[in-house]
Enzyme design. Structure first.
Site, mmCIF file in Angstrom:
data_model
loop_
_atom_site.group_PDB
_atom_site.id
_atom_site.type_symbol
_atom_site.label_atom_id
_atom_site.label_comp_id
_atom_site.label_asym_id
_atom_site.label_seq_id
_atom_site.Cartn_x
_atom_site.Cartn_y
_atom_site.Cartn_z
ATOM 1 N N GLU A 189 39.966 51.897 15.117
ATOM 2 C CA GLU A 189 39.006 50.978 15.740
ATOM 3 C C GLU A 189 38.188 50.383 14.597
ATOM 4 O OE1 GLU A 189 35.735 49.633 16.911
ATOM 5 O OE2 GLU A 189 35.241 51.514 17.939
ATOM 6 N N CYS B 173 30.462 46.909 16.118
ATOM 7 C CA CYS B 173 31.743 46.296 15.754
ATOM 8 C C CYS B 173 32.023 45.143 16.718
ATOM 9 C CB CYS B 173 32.862 47.319 15.747
ATOM 10 S SG CYS B 173 33.022 48.145 17.303
HETATM 11 C C1 UN1 Z 1 31.159 49.977 18.028
HETATM 12 O O1 UN1 Z 1 30.326 49.226 17.550
HETATM 13 O O2 UN1 Z 1 31.885 50.692 17.272
HETATM 14 O O3 UN1 Z 1 30.955 47.498 23.442
HETATM 15 C C2 UN1 Z 1 31.380 50.200 19.470
HETATM 16 C C3 UN1 Z 1 29.955 47.862 22.811
HETATM 17 C C4 UN1 Z 1 29.636 49.347 22.780
HETATM 18 C C5 UN1 Z 1 30.486 50.033 21.772
HETATM 19 C C6 UN1 Z 1 30.510 49.415 20.405
HETATM 20 N N1 UN1 Z 1 29.846 49.912 24.093
HETATM 21 O O4 UN1 Z 1 29.225 47.086 22.227
#
Ligand code: UN1
Length: 512
Positions: free
Chosen positions: A251, A285
């Site tokens: 990820e 992310c």
């Molecule tokens: C991340 O930044 O690794 O969808 C995950 C989202 C959160 C998860 C982010 N539920 O922004």
């Protein structure tokens, strides 16, 4: 100094080779925890311990493992405020968001506690009589999970909860700068009754972790790697696991686009862009990378968006603010580097840039002793710019324009990531055209690029991952392998593809 923490392997404290201070990014002189860092040998030893423990854990009936997951959920719920305050203290995430992050662990447990009573396999008809075919999900073995610190507890739970439910053991290596939050979550998991060695936590730096992982893969004590972090490190982990014929669930980063159509509700789009770009100080992310706005509404949108950014509250993450500080000094340094990508042909429309200080305040906030940065909106970004093409983890958003929906889709895909994306439109055909064309694993319509719910597939394509998906029923394929079984009770050897009854059709038949 409040806390001293070390790795825990097989239920016991493990040796440390070095120490690291995890600090509060809102007041950098405050140490949240002194963390003992393990070396590669300890990481590999943890994987051997996990391998040993996994054999017994896999024998525990899945519904009973599901009850353990249920207990984890209840324990996290009962400790939610305390855990969320710790997350806020250690990585500067605004408290309301930190509480939401803790909620995401509970949601994940709620989803998987029932999976212990499903983990469905199939019964399948055989091509021969007196023979039965079945499929079973079997645990992979040991999962080594390496996670980032921007979601120090929720994202790890996406790996840990399904991995444990499926009968695997886990060695978890959290980010050093979020070690105290990870350690607290580990203790809640263990309190639910996990036997020693089924879940192990190892604090180590990147280099020792990588060597330890290599050693463990060579020894055959790791069968799955979960990694959340940069595309650069993800690539190395993918290579390493590939060499050992194991697979990684990756990820990685994103350059998440938001398309604004001429028919969009602009107020909604401004609100969505503000949260997507600057919630969590732009350090998800799934945070917004580039706004791709139709040229006919560009000026109006940019004016409204820039005003909203200038007026946004930044400050103490325990208060009601849009953004707190950056996660850690390392991230602040990297973010300052991204600011150098702003070119003379760009126009910063949000006001000041750089670190918030007495001489460079945001509204009436002087940044105190923290790693606070101005939120930045850069207009006039071109598709060949570094700012357009590469992830810029932190509070910076680019703006570019388009004329046709096809051009918008092409711009959305150009950087080659493919995690999240968003379109603001009131026309269904634009929404579906975008969904079809965009390379992202996740698409929002009239919503933020961030904020995925815990029971939909989460993951990306291209530079955002290797196609693996977390969350919901989809992640089961990461932590189990299908086993096919056939059982012939005919009392003779029936050969597949050979001893099969044939029914002869009249293929020359035609309607008259
Ligand atoms: C991340 O930044 O690794 O969808 C995950 C989202 C959160 C998860 C982010 N539920 O922004």
């Amino acid at each position: 100094m409040s806390r001293q923490i070390v790795s825990i392997v097989g239920g016991k404290d493990a040796a440390s080779a070095a120490t690291y201070d995890s600090t509060n990014p809102a007041r950098t002189s405050e140490v949240v925890a002194r963390v003992g860092l393990a070396d590669a040998g300890t990481f590999a030893a943890a994987c051997r311990t996990a391998k040993e423990a996994q054999r017994e854990w896999a024998k525990v009936p899945a519904p009973v493992r599901g009850r353990v997951i249920a207990s984890i959920g209840r324990l996290v719920e009962a400790n939610a405020e305390r855990l969320a305050h710790l997350v806020t203290e250690e990585i500067g995430k605004p408290y309301a968001e930190a509480l939401g992050e803790v909620r995401e662990i509970v949601d994940t447990c709620d989803f998987f506690l029932g999976e212990g009573r499903r983990l469905y396999g199939q019964t399948v008809p055989s091509e021969m009589p007196d023979k039965n075919l079945f499929t079973f999900r079997t645990p992979v073995g040991v999962a080594a999970v390496v996670t980032a610190g921007n979601f120090p507890v929720a994202v790890p739970s996406w790996y840990l909860v399904p991995a444990l439910l499926c009968g695997n053991a886990v060695v978890w290596k959290p980010a050093e700068y979020a070690a105290a939050s990870a350690h607290a979550m580990f203790r809640l998991f263990v309190a639910a009754g996990l036997p020693d060695g089924v879940l192990n936590i190892v604090f180590a730096d990147g280099a020792e972790t990588f060597s330890g992982l290599e050693l463990a893969l060579e020894e055959g004590s790791v069968q799955k790697v979960g990694f959340t972090g940069s595309s650069e490190v993800g690539r190395k982990i993918g290579e390493l696991t590939g060499r050992h014929l194991q697979s990684a669930c990756l990820e990685l980063g994103g350059k998440n686009p938001m398309v604004i159509m001429p028919d969009a509700q602009l107020d909604l789009a401004v609100e969505g862009a503000l949260f997507s770009g600057f919630g969590t100080a732009g350090q998800r992310c799934t945070s917004l990378g580039t706004i791709i706005v139709h040229e006919s509404v560009h000026d109006e949108f940019v004016e409204r968006f820039a005003r909203a950014v200038r007026e946004a509250r930044i400050g103490d993450p325990e208060q009601d603010v849009l953004s707190g500080p950056l996660l850690d000094q390392k991230f602040a340094d990297r973010y300052e580097e991204y600011l150098t990508w702003i070119q003379p042909h760009h126009k910063v429309v949000s006001g000041n840039i750089g670190k918030i200080t007495k001489d460079n305040p945001h509204r009436d906030f002087d940044g105190g002793q923290g790693l606070y940065y101005h939120p930045v909106v850069v207009d006039g970004v071109r598709p060949s710019d570094r700012l357009f093409l590469e992830e810029t983890f932190g509070p910076i958003v680019g703006v570019t324009t388009f004329q046709t929906i096809d051009e918008a889709v092409e711009l959305a895909n150009r950087p080659g990531y493919g995690l999240s994306s968003s379109i603001y439109t009131t026309d269904a055909k634009h929404a579906f055209r975008f969904r079809e064309g965009v390379s992202a694993g996740m698409v929002s319509v009239n919503n933020s690029t961030s904020g995925a719910e815990a029971h939909l597939p989460f993951g990306g394509n291209g530079k955002s991952g290797n196609g693996s998906r977390q969350s919901g029923m989809w992640v089961l394929d990461q932590f189990t392998r299908w086993q096919a079984m056939n059982w012939d009770h005919s009392g003779r050897l029936q050969k597949a593809q050979m001893d099969v009854a044939e029914i002869t059709p009249d293929l020359d038949f035609r309607l008259s």
